[in-house]
Design a protein around this motif. Sequence first.
Motif, PDB file in Angstrom:
ATOM      1  N   ILE A 188       0.843  -1.202   0.000  1.00 48.04           N
ATOM      2  CA  ILE A 188       0.000   0.000   0.000  1.00 48.04           C
ATOM      3  C   ILE A 188       0.880   1.255   0.000  1.00 48.04           C
ATOM      4  O   ILE A 188       0.620   2.219  -0.719  1.00 48.04           O
ATOM      5  CB  ILE A 188      -0.939   0.001   1.219  1.00 48.04           C
ATOM      6  CG1 ILE A 188      -1.947  -1.159   1.112  1.00 48.04           C
ATOM      7  CG2 ILE A 188      -1.672   1.335   1.346  1.00 48.04           C
ATOM      8  CD1 ILE A 188      -2.775  -1.377   2.346  1.00 48.04           C
ATOM      9  N   ALA A 189       1.939   1.206   0.813  1.00 44.53           N
ATOM     10  CA  ALA A 189       2.880   2.329   0.861  1.00 44.53           C
ATOM     11  C   ALA A 189       3.588   2.498  -0.484  1.00 44.53           C
ATOM     12  O   ALA A 189       3.805   3.618  -0.954  1.00 44.53           O
ATOM     13  CB  ALA A 189       3.905   2.097   1.967  1.00 44.53           C
ATOM     14  N   LEU A 190       3.919   1.364  -1.102  1.00 43.04           N
ATOM     15  CA  LEU A 190       4.593   1.400  -2.402  1.00 43.04           C
ATOM     16  C   LEU A 190       3.685   2.014  -3.461  1.00 43.04           C
ATOM     17  O   LEU A 190       4.108   2.875  -4.239  1.00 43.04           O
ATOM     18  CB  LEU A 190       4.997  -0.024  -2.811  1.00 43.04           C
ATOM     19  CG  LEU A 190       5.788  -0.181  -4.119  1.00 43.04           C
ATOM     20  CD1 LEU A 190       7.105   0.583  -4.038  1.00 43.04           C
ATOM     21  CD2 LEU A 190       6.057  -1.656  -4.403  1.00 43.04           C
ATOM     22  N   ARG A 191       2.423   1.631  -3.471  1.00 41.49           N
ATOM     23  CA  ARG A 191       1.477   2.187  -4.437  1.00 41.49           C
ATOM     24  C   ARG A 191       1.246   3.674  -4.183  1.00 41.49           C
ATOM     25  O   ARG A 191       1.120   4.469  -5.119  1.00 41.49           O
ATOM     26  CB  ARG A 191       0.151   1.427  -4.388  1.00 41.49           C
ATOM     27  CG  ARG A 191       0.195   0.075  -5.071  1.00 41.49           C
ATOM     28  CD  ARG A 191      -1.179  -0.528  -5.266  1.00 41.49           C
ATOM     29  NE  ARG A 191      -1.792  -0.898  -4.005  1.00 41.49           N
ATOM     30  CZ  ARG A 191      -2.987  -0.503  -3.596  1.00 41.49           C
ATOM     31  NH1 ARG A 191      -3.696   0.314  -4.353  1.00 41.49           N
ATOM     32  NH2 ARG A 191      -3.473  -0.887  -2.450  1.00 41.49           N
ATOM     33  N   ALA A 192       1.196   4.049  -2.905  1.00 42.90           N
ATOM     34  CA  ALA A 192       1.008   5.462  -2.558  1.00 42.90           C
ATOM     35  C   ALA A 192       2.182   6.305  -3.052  1.00 42.90           C
ATOM     36  O   ALA A 192       1.994   7.396  -3.597  1.00 42.90           O
ATOM     37  CB  ALA A 192       0.858   5.612  -1.049  1.00 42.90           C
ATOM     38  N   SER A 193       3.399   5.785  -2.880  1.00 44.22           N
ATOM     39  CA  SER A 193       4.582   6.523  -3.315  1.00 44.22           C
ATOM     40  C   SER A 193       4.675   6.582  -4.829  1.00 44.22           C
ATOM     41  O   SER A 193       5.261   7.505  -5.398  1.00 44.22           O
ATOM     42  CB  SER A 193       5.853   5.889  -2.740  1.00 44.22           C
ATOM     43  OG  SER A 193       6.041   4.580  -3.242  1.00 44.22           O
ATOM     44  N   MET A 194       4.091   5.586  -5.507  1.00 47.38           N
ATOM     45  CA  MET A 194       4.064   5.598  -6.974  1.00 47.38           C
ATOM     46  C   MET A 194       3.112   6.669  -7.494  1.00 47.38           C
ATOM     47  O   MET A 194       3.420   7.393  -8.443  1.00 47.38           O
ATOM     48  CB  MET A 194       3.623   4.226  -7.503  1.00 47.38           C
ATOM     49  CG  MET A 194       4.636   3.117  -7.357  1.00 47.38           C
ATOM     50  SD  MET A 194       3.947   1.541  -7.958  1.00 47.38           S
ATOM     51  CE  MET A 194       5.362   0.445  -7.727  1.00 47.38           C
ATOM     52  N   GLU A 195       1.951   6.769  -6.855  1.00 48.40           N
ATOM     53  CA  GLU A 195       0.909   7.679  -7.329  1.00 48.40           C
ATOM     54  C   GLU A 195       1.198   9.135  -6.968  1.00 48.40           C
ATOM     55  O   GLU A 195       0.977  10.034  -7.776  1.00 48.40           O
ATOM     56  CB  GLU A 195      -0.439   7.251  -6.757  1.00 48.40           C
ATOM     57  CG  GLU A 195      -0.922   5.905  -7.300  1.00 48.40           C
ATOM     58  CD  GLU A 195      -2.157   5.399  -6.578  1.00 48.40           C
ATOM     59  OE1 GLU A 195      -2.711   6.165  -5.757  1.00 48.40           O
ATOM     60  OE2 GLU A 195      -2.567   4.250  -6.820  1.00 48.40           O
ATOM     61  N   ASN A 196       1.690   9.375  -5.747  1.00 50.57           N
ATOM     62  CA  ASN A 196       1.971  10.745  -5.319  1.00 50.57           C
ATOM     63  C   ASN A 196       3.053  10.732  -4.236  1.00 50.57           C
ATOM     64  O   ASN A 196       2.746  10.682  -3.039  1.00 50.57           O
ATOM     65  CB  ASN A 196       0.697  11.404  -4.784  1.00 50.57           C
ATOM     66  CG  ASN A 196       0.845  12.899  -4.643  1.00 50.57           C
ATOM     67  OD1 ASN A 196       1.918  13.412  -4.307  1.00 50.57           O
ATOM     68  ND2 ASN A 196      -0.233  13.632  -4.898  1.00 50.57           N
ATOM     69  N   PRO A 197       4.334  10.755  -4.619  1.00 49.38           N
ATOM     70  CA  PRO A 197       5.438  10.651  -3.662  1.00 49.38           C
ATOM     71  C   PRO A 197       5.409  11.725  -2.567  1.00 49.38           C
ATOM     72  O   PRO A 197       5.640  11.432  -1.401  1.00 49.38           O
ATOM     73  CB  PRO A 197       6.686  10.813  -4.539  1.00 49.38           C
ATOM     74  CG  PRO A 197       6.240  10.436  -5.904  1.00 49.38           C
ATOM     75  CD  PRO A 197       4.814  10.857  -5.999  1.00 49.38           C
ATOM     76  N   SER A 198       5.096  12.957  -2.943  1.00 50.18           N
ATOM     77  CA  SER A 198       5.099  14.059  -1.968  1.00 50.18           C
ATOM     78  C   SER A 198       4.023  13.848  -0.906  1.00 50.18           C
ATOM     79  O   SER A 198       4.277  13.996   0.301  1.00 50.18           O
ATOM     80  CB  SER A 198       4.863  15.391  -2.684  1.00 50.18           C
ATOM     81  OG  SER A 198       5.862  15.623  -3.638  1.00 50.18           O
ATOM     82  N   LEU A 199       2.812  13.494  -1.340  1.00 48.31           N
ATOM     83  CA  LEU A 199       1.726  13.256  -0.392  1.00 48.31           C
ATOM     84  C   LEU A 199       2.016  12.023   0.468  1.00 48.31           C
ATOM     85  O   LEU A 199       1.741  12.024   1.673  1.00 48.31           O
ATOM     86  CB  LEU A 199       0.408  13.062  -1.151  1.00 48.31           C
ATOM     87  CG  LEU A 199      -0.840  12.821  -0.292  1.00 48.31           C
ATOM     88  CD1 LEU A 199      -1.065  13.993   0.651  1.00 48.31           C
ATOM     89  CD2 LEU A 199      -2.065  12.589  -1.176  1.00 48.31           C
ATOM     90  N   ALA A 200       2.593  10.989  -0.143  1.00 44.53           N
ATOM     91  CA  ALA A 200       2.918   9.762   0.594  1.00 44.53           C
ATOM     92  C   ALA A 200       3.932  10.063   1.696  1.00 44.53           C
ATOM     93  O   ALA A 200       3.831   9.538   2.809  1.00 44.53           O
ATOM     94  CB  ALA A 200       3.472   8.707  -0.357  1.00 44.53           C
ATOM     95  N   GLU A 201       4.885  10.935   1.395  1.00 47.33           N
ATOM     96  CA  GLU A 201       5.910  11.294   2.387  1.00 47.33           C
ATOM     97  C   GLU A 201       5.293  12.045   3.553  1.00 47.33           C
ATOM     98  O   GLU A 201       5.652  11.834   4.712  1.00 47.33           O
ATOM     99  CB  GLU A 201       7.001  12.138   1.713  1.00 47.33           C
ATOM    100  CG  GLU A 201       8.349  12.016   2.395  1.00 47.33           C
ATOM    101  CD  GLU A 201       9.487  12.381   1.468  1.00 47.33           C
ATOM    102  OE1 GLU A 201      10.620  11.996   1.786  1.00 47.33           O
ATOM    103  OE2 GLU A 201       9.251  13.058   0.446  1.00 47.33           O
ATOM    104  N   ILE A 202       4.337  12.929   3.241  1.00 47.91           N
ATOM    105  CA  ILE A 202       3.641  13.670   4.293  1.00 47.91           C
ATOM    106  C   ILE A 202       2.847  12.724   5.192  1.00 47.91           C
ATOM    107  O   ILE A 202       2.761  12.918   6.410  1.00 47.91           O
ATOM    108  CB  ILE A 202       2.686  14.722   3.660  1.00 47.91           C
ATOM    109  CG1 ILE A 202       3.504  15.805   2.938  1.00 47.91           C
ATOM    110  CG2 ILE A 202       1.791  15.351   4.711  1.00 47.91           C
ATOM    111  CD1 ILE A 202       2.671  16.769   2.140  1.00 47.91           C
ATOM    112  N   MET A 203       2.318  11.652   4.590  1.00 47.68           N
ATOM    113  CA  MET A 203       1.523  10.677   5.333  1.00 47.68           C
ATOM    114  C   MET A 203       2.385   9.674   6.104  1.00 47.68           C
ATOM    115  O   MET A 203       1.863   8.765   6.753  1.00 47.68           O
ATOM    116  CB  MET A 203       0.606   9.917   4.368  1.00 47.68           C
ATOM    117  CG  MET A 203      -0.420  10.790   3.668  1.00 47.68           C
ATOM    118  SD  MET A 203      -1.580  11.564   4.812  1.00 47.68           S
ATOM    119  CE  MET A 203      -2.488  10.142   5.392  1.00 47.68           C
ATOM    120  N   GLY A 204       3.706   9.858   6.047  1.00 49.99           N
ATOM    121  CA  GLY A 204       4.597   9.004   6.833  1.00 49.99           C
ATOM    122  C   GLY A 204       5.218   7.848   6.082  1.00 49.99           C
ATOM    123  O   GLY A 204       5.906   7.002   6.678  1.00 49.99           O
TER     124      GLY A 204
END
Length: 307
Positions: free
Chosen positions: A167-183
């Motif tokens: 899930i984290a991998l998919r999140a970082s694929m779709e929007n790295p900046s937002l994924a980083e903010i989400m931890g």
Amino acid sequence: MGVVEGAIIYANLLVLLAIGLTLTYITTAVPNFAQGSFAIFGSYIALTLLRLSGIHPYTALPIAFILGGMLGLATYILVLRPLIKKDSTIVTLMIATLAWDLILLGIIGAYSEFLGKITRKAGVKFIFTYLDYEIAGISAIFLVSTVVIAVTLAGLFLLLYKTKFGIALRASMENPSLAEIMGVNVEYTRMFSWFLSGALAAMAGCLLPFKQEIVPATGALIIVSIFAASIVGGLSSIYGALLGGYIIGLSESLITYELSVVLGTGVLVYSKVVSLVILIITLLVAPRGIVGINWKKVMKWLSSTRS
């Protein structure tokens, strides 16, 4: 080996390579021109284990997976990460992978000469077709390549949709900046994608000598088909890599064969032209690849033209 069977085997291996290329592009936005050399690295791992330890290339697949993954990871850590930290442009990163590809070509070429000297057998040019066998009338390479693809796709599905890391991998694929903010640790996902890319490429390379003759520069030839497969399917989609891999792999093999029947075997040398033609047509019609097409609009348009 039948023509269709050979085409499916080649398409299976191309799918592995295209998925690896797509993974690294999605996570780091870098078109990896060294993907072909990753595969040939796997080919020489298989050759080394065969010559020095008598290990069959099929048995060498797990070793190729690990060592190929380490090469992919090293590529990211040593070549790309320092440039990314300096906010280098995509063009700079792309050129860096091209330079790395040339370095790998030189290293593989030198190693092939060294391996040939210590084993007193051909190292610069080799093929594994004589090692293959049949199971119930079907070539082992057909079965092995198909099983490898099935296991890879099943593993990716479970990883991406059934695990927290996925899930984290998919999140970082779709929007790295937002994924980083989400931890989400985006750096870890990038490292993993490069490891997996190298691992899949090395496995494909381990099996490639059952399909064609290998030389150190083979990677520079197959990179054309790898990019064509990823772009035709959709460079930003793993499903696109799967679809594009089969379209390019089957088309390149079957169309070239049919042309060779009419025009002679000399046409076989120009098989990559088929991939490039399909690539150009796709870019003109669907710049985002097949998965990027709005099929609902296409169906509506077809319905309106019929009525």
